[in-house]
Motif scaffolding. Structure first.
Motif, PDB file in Angstrom:
ATOM      1  N   UNK A 187       0.853  -1.196   0.000  1.00  0.00           N
ATOM      2  CA  UNK A 187       0.000   0.000   0.000  1.00  0.00           C
ATOM      3  C   UNK A 187       0.888   1.245   0.000  1.00  0.00           C
ATOM      4  N   UNK A 188       0.444   2.248  -0.762  1.00  0.00           N
ATOM      5  CA  UNK A 188       1.195   3.515  -0.831  1.00  0.00           C
ATOM      6  C   UNK A 188       0.655   4.466   0.228  1.00  0.00           C
ATOM      7  N   UNK A 189       1.509   4.824   1.167  1.00  0.00           N
ATOM      8  CA  UNK A 189       1.071   5.648   2.304  1.00  0.00           C
ATOM      9  C   UNK A 189       1.866   6.953   2.320  1.00  0.00           C
ATOM     10  N   UNK A 190       1.139   8.075   2.273  1.00  0.00           N
ATOM     11  CA  UNK A 190       1.784   9.391   2.327  1.00  0.00           C
ATOM     12  C   UNK A 190       1.690   9.939   3.750  1.00  0.00           C
ATOM     13  N   UNK A 219       4.696   1.021   1.126  1.00  0.00           N
ATOM     14  CA  UNK A 219       5.542   1.995   0.422  1.00  0.00           C
ATOM     15  C   UNK A 219       5.231   3.366   1.018  1.00  0.00           C
ATOM     16  N   UNK A 220       6.106   3.828   1.870  1.00  0.00           N
ATOM     17  CA  UNK A 220       5.836   5.039   2.659  1.00  0.00           C
ATOM     18  C   UNK A 220       6.594   6.218   2.047  1.00  0.00           C
ATOM     19  N   UNK A 221       5.851   7.285   1.773  1.00  0.00           N
ATOM     20  CA  UNK A 221       6.475   8.532   1.311  1.00  0.00           C
ATOM     21  C   UNK A 221       6.290   9.592   2.388  1.00  0.00           C
ATOM     22  N   UNK A 222       7.392  10.178   2.804  1.00  0.00           N
ATOM     23  CA  UNK A 222       7.357  11.276   3.764  1.00  0.00           C
ATOM     24  C   UNK A 222       7.510  12.579   2.990  1.00  0.00           C
ATOM     25  N   UNK A 261      -1.327   9.043  -6.384  1.00  0.00           N
ATOM     26  CA  UNK A 261      -1.468   7.582  -6.394  1.00  0.00           C
ATOM     27  C   UNK A 261      -1.505   6.932  -5.024  1.00  0.00           C
ATOM     28  N   UNK A 262      -1.556   7.738  -3.953  1.00  0.00           N
ATOM     29  CA  UNK A 262      -1.507   7.152  -2.604  1.00  0.00           C
ATOM     30  C   UNK A 262      -2.806   6.419  -2.267  1.00  0.00           C
ATOM     31  N   UNK A 263      -2.652   5.322  -1.515  1.00  0.00           N
ATOM     32  CA  UNK A 263      -3.822   4.592  -1.004  1.00  0.00           C
ATOM     33  C   UNK A 263      -4.270   5.151   0.350  1.00  0.00           C
TER      34      UNK A 263
END
Ligand code: CP
Length: 378
Positions: A187-190, A219-222, A261-263
């Motif tokens: 999962x893409x997490x912002x 998949x973590x984006x800070x 595209x974040x979930x």
């Protein structure tokens, strides 16, 4: 009585027993197996509570919490957790203790711990102080019990320090696992900074998130503007955890890039570190107020860092999360918050079950069998 139907999890008794005697100062001190066992216990308590099954494991025991900083949810979760375990909750304003008169954290731990059966502390506003305070307090309790040959386990629960907010990040994880049907892998997490005019908030929620969620294959984006770094230690752990779990971790300097595209989006504010460290040496209220004023002025350079409908529109139909309280109108628009109000409440509610899991798993032998018996006898 009305029931909420929840699935009772499968419990690994040995993994739960391995949590006996543990205090949680940070999720980073727990192995992945420890975290899975804790999650299972918290989910078991969630199911039992939903089925209105009482779990008074520790009658007439004292659950003492010390709050040096403000709280609504964590105080309420502590009271709810301890009373559901049959304990007597006591919540004390840290400013009313003798700490400001020179009593050390270790002494405070020994003095409070000698009469308590579980302890929680919030000390989150002053960078560099909360984490050692809670660690020293824990040492004070443990050393006192050892010196007295007292067999009691008095677990410490970090109710938010300057570095981590483990009951929050664990609640966030449990909610995400429920929302995504069990796993956050891929999962893409912002996790994004957002503008706040109210005060320079601690770093600990965001640090707790990036270091925990990266352990579960997400998949973590800070994202944050220049001048708002998190601790290097947290960044390094997030990177290490993501490699180990098969997820990923990256930093970007704009909110849109994180949202695309974040979930899941978790936009919340924190203060500028270079100003916040000054709180450690501030002499009196006037100096603290001045630091606060300058930090909030700095925040105002980035008013456009808001979670709004346009940004939600570039996500993958993302779930909005917030630890609360949110600055509505600044960190997030009224519309986005209104849409996710119930989801945010469900996220918050897991904190009580995390606390029940931490206290019970630290104190109770054979907890897995006992919880299964509660469920089977319901
Ligand atoms: N999220 C959180 O910890 O809330 P409180 O500050 O109200 O406890």
């Amino acid at each position: 009585m009305a029931h909420i139907d929840r699935t009772f999890p499968s419990l690994d008794h040995d993994a739960i027993q391995a949590l006996r005697g543990r205090s949680m100062l940070s999720t980073n001190d727990y192995s992945r197996a420890n975290l899975d066992a804790l999650s299972a216990v918290a989910n078991a308590f969630t199911a039992l509570d939903g089925a209105a099954v009482k779990t008074p494991l520790f009658p007439q025991e004292l659950a003492w919490a010390l709050f040096f900083d403000k709280s609504t949810r964590t105080k309420s979760a502590w009271a709810g957790a301890s009373s559901r375990l049959g304990m007597q909750p006591v919540i004390v304003d840290g400013g009313t203790t003798q700490v400001s008169h020179g009593e050390t954290a270790e002494e405070t731990g020994a003095m409070i711990g000698m009469n308590s059966h579980a302890m929680g502390i919030r000390h989150c506003k002053i960078l560099g102080q909360g984490r050692p305070f809670i660690a020293d307090n824990t040492k004070g309790i443990d050393d006192y019990l050892a010196a007295m040959g007292d067999p009691r386990t008095v677990p410490m629960v970090n109710l938010q320090c300057d570095w981590d907010h483990p009951t929050q990040s664990m609640a966030d994880l449990l909610w995400l696992q429920e929302y995504f049907g069990g796993s956050i892998r891929n999962k893409k997490i912002a996790v994004s900074w957002a503008y706040s005019p109210s005060y320079a908030k601690p770093l600990s929620v965001s640090q707790g998130l990036i270091t925990l969620l990266t352990r579960f294959g997400a998949h973590v984006t800070l994202a944050h503007p220049e001048g708002y770094p998190l601790y290097e230690e947290a960044m390094d752990l997030a990177e290490k955890h993501s490699v180990e779990s098969g997820g990923s971790f990256r930093y970007v300097d704009n909110m849109d890039a994180a949202f695309e595209g974040a979930d899941v989006v978790y936009p919340k504010s924190w203060g500028p570190v270079d100003l916040m460290v000054g709180r450690q040496d501030a002499k009196g209220e006037a100096e603290m107020d001045d630091i606060e004023r300058r930090a909030v002025e700095r925040n105002a350079r980035f008013r456009d860092w808001i979670c709004d409908e346009r940004r939600m529109g570039i996500t993958n139909d993302a779930l909005y999360m917030h630890c609360l309280p949110a600055d509505i109108g600044d960190e997030v628009t009224h519309g986005v918050m209104d849409k996710f109000r119930v989801e945010c409440a469900r996220e918050a509610n897991y904190k009580m079950y995390v606390m029940m899991g931490l206290i019970a798993s630290a104190k109770q032998d054979g907890l897995g069998e006992i919880l299964e018996k509660y469920w089977n006898d319901r």
